[in-house]
Design an enzyme around this catalytic site. Structure first.
Site, PDB file in Angstrom:
ATOM      1  N   TYR A 152       7.686  -1.245  14.323  1.00 22.50           N
ATOM      2  CA  TYR A 152       8.938  -1.346  13.692  1.00 22.50           C
ATOM      3  C   TYR A 152      10.537  -2.106  14.174  1.00 22.50           C
ATOM      4  O   TYR A 152      11.456  -1.955  14.184  1.00 22.50           O
ATOM      5  CB  TYR A 152       9.113  -0.158  12.579  1.00 22.50           C
ATOM      6  N   ASN A 175       8.148  -5.526   0.041  1.00 21.57           N
ATOM      7  CA  ASN A 175       8.488  -6.798   0.795  1.00 21.57           C
ATOM      8  C   ASN A 175       8.229  -7.353  -0.613  1.00 21.57           C
ATOM      9  O   ASN A 175       6.787  -7.011  -1.371  1.00 21.57           O
ATOM     10  CB  ASN A 175       7.709  -6.686   1.543  1.00 21.57           C
ATOM     11  N   CYS A 183       4.225  -8.224   6.204  1.00 23.15           N
ATOM     12  CA  CYS A 183       4.171  -6.434   6.873  1.00 23.15           C
ATOM     13  C   CYS A 183       3.218  -6.027   7.242  1.00 23.15           C
ATOM     14  O   CYS A 183       4.019  -5.225   8.131  1.00 23.15           O
ATOM     15  CB  CYS A 183       5.077  -6.159   5.634  1.00 23.15           C
ATOM     16  N   HIS A 184       2.081  -6.718   6.916  1.00 18.81           N
ATOM     17  CA  HIS A 184       1.261  -5.620   7.862  1.00 18.81           C
ATOM     18  C   HIS A 184       0.895  -5.872   8.952  1.00 18.81           C
ATOM     19  O   HIS A 184       0.602  -4.920   9.811  1.00 18.81           O
ATOM     20  CB  HIS A 184       0.128  -6.252   7.195  1.00 18.81           C
ATOM     21  N   GLU A 210      -7.958 -10.192  11.541  1.00 24.03           N
ATOM     22  CA  GLU A 210      -7.154 -10.985  11.743  1.00 24.03           C
ATOM     23  C   GLU A 210      -7.722 -11.233  13.408  1.00 24.03           C
ATOM     24  O   GLU A 210      -6.604 -11.943  14.463  1.00 24.03           O
ATOM     25  CB  GLU A 210      -5.267 -11.509  11.032  1.00 24.03           C
TER      26      GLU A 210
END
Lengths: 213, 180
Positions: A152, A175, A183-184, A210
């Protein structure tokens, strides 16, 4: 069966006059046909302000909604699809219809993403549900590459306001386009995943997909 | 009060409006009437007050569309209704399923052509009052506001209409009641 003198509606049982017994109350094939026809006419006449559909994914059912400009909302099941649609009706337009055709591209790309065959999205987006600093933060998220994460604090610094760590958290939490605007990929400085609009488990699932977890 | 997504309006009132259209303009034109009604409603929807009676509003639009269609129809030199393919039930039961004329052989499985024949025989005013009261569930005062005239006149029109329907359908309505 009584009808009050004023003739006011006094319950559904009063309505079922026996002569109409042969007329079906529900006619599902006709309703489906008519719905499709309405969506087509609305699109043709420029009245389909918000089109939506849902999509089953490994992180649950996603609500996808698009204006004529582009994808405007992605909502998780836990965010309550009905609430998201009511919010769209209030903030964008009440002309909201279930109309899958407009979401075809978004569906294809999101499916490819969950199959591991896509690492970035190429979709027209309508960012009108987010404003100011939050919007700036959200818009920068795709610069965090697939499979990477940032804290963040790093995102706050990149947005030009290193002290706005909390505001970045709020921007991510609100979001309007999760998954598509990633945003993950924003996590705590200690490396733990942190909160997520779709729930902590959804965030872990996406990061694992991912290869970033 | 903000308006609900229009999709919910279609889901909640679509079936009712279709029944009203079928009763007022008949099986052949009902789906066109429904489509015009909901497209016009969608167009006007953002301007609808949040506390409006959506049901009465939709019936009002449907009524105007039905009146327009009737006018257009009366200007048409020869009204040749489209005759859709007979549905499975009509085929299974043969020509006896309808009440005789070709126009009854529309999707016979949906509802019985005899009902439309009986409705069609009513004066337009009675047909509307019957449909808006017994299918849409609107109070007579509301119906009067839509069709013109007084609430008493609407009540009489509905009562006379139901009486005629019962007598022209005779015992059929009772026999067929179990189908629903």
């Amino acid at each position: 069966m009584t009808v009050s003198a004023s003739g006011s509606a006094s319950g559904p049982q009063r309505r079922e006059e026996p002569v109409f017994a042969a007329l079906p109350v529900e006619d599902t094939p006709a309703q489906l046909r008519l719905h499709e026809r309405l969506v087509g006419a609305a699109e043709r006449d420029g009245l389909l302000d918000v089109a939506y559909r849902t999509l089953e994914t490994p992180v649950g059912s996603l609500l996808l909604a698009a204006t004529e400009e582009g994808l405007v909302r992605v909502a998780y099941d836990v965010q309550d699809h009905d609430a998201a649609l009511a919010d769209l009706a209030g903030r964008v337009s009440p002309r909201v219809l279930r109309a899958p055709a407009r979401l075809e591209q978004a569906v294809r790309q999101i499916e490819e993403y969950f199959e591991g065959r896509r690492t970035s999205f190429e979709l027209a987006l309508d960012m009108r549900l987010t404003k100011g600093f939050r919007r700036e933060v959200i818009a920068r998220l795709p610069s965090i590459g697939y499979g990477r994460t940032e804290s963040y604090a790093q995102v706050a610094e990149a947005a030009g306001n290193p002290r706005a760590v909390r505001a970045v958290g709020t921007a991510c939490a609100t979001n309007p386009l999760p998954v598509v605007l990633p945003c993950h990929r924003v996590v705590r400085s200690d490396g733990s995943a942190g909160g997520y609009a779709g729930g902590a488990e959804a965030k872990r699932t996406l990061l694992a997909l991912e290869g970033a977890a | 009060m903000t308006l609900r997504p229009f999709e919910q309006v279609v889901a909640e009132y679509g079936p009712m409006v279709l029944r009203v259209c079928r009763a007022v303009v008949g099986p052949v034109d009902a789906e066109d009437a429904w489509s015009e009604t909901f497209l016009a409603a969608l167009r006007a929807y953002p301007g609808l007050p949040g506390d409006a009676d959506v049901e009465a509003w939709l019936v009002t639009i449907a009524h105007r569309k039905a009146v327009d269609a009737a006018r257009a129809d009366s200007r048409r030199p020869i009204a040749v209704p489209e005759v859709p393919e007979p549905g499975p039930r009509a085929l299974a039961e043969g020509p006896a399923a309808g009440s005789g004329s070709d126009g009854d052989l529309w999707n016979g499985q949906l509802w019985d052509g005899e009902l439309w024949q009986a409705l069609k025989a009513l004066p337009q005013r009675q047909r509307a009052a019957v449909a808006y009261h017994h299918l849409a569930g609107l109070p007579y005062k509301e119906i009067a506001a839509i069709t013109g005239g007084t609430a008493d006149a609407a009540r009489r029109a509905a009562a006379d209409g139901i009486k005629s329907l019962r007598s022209s359908l005779g015992t059929h309505a009772e026999e067929k009641g179990e189908k629903r």
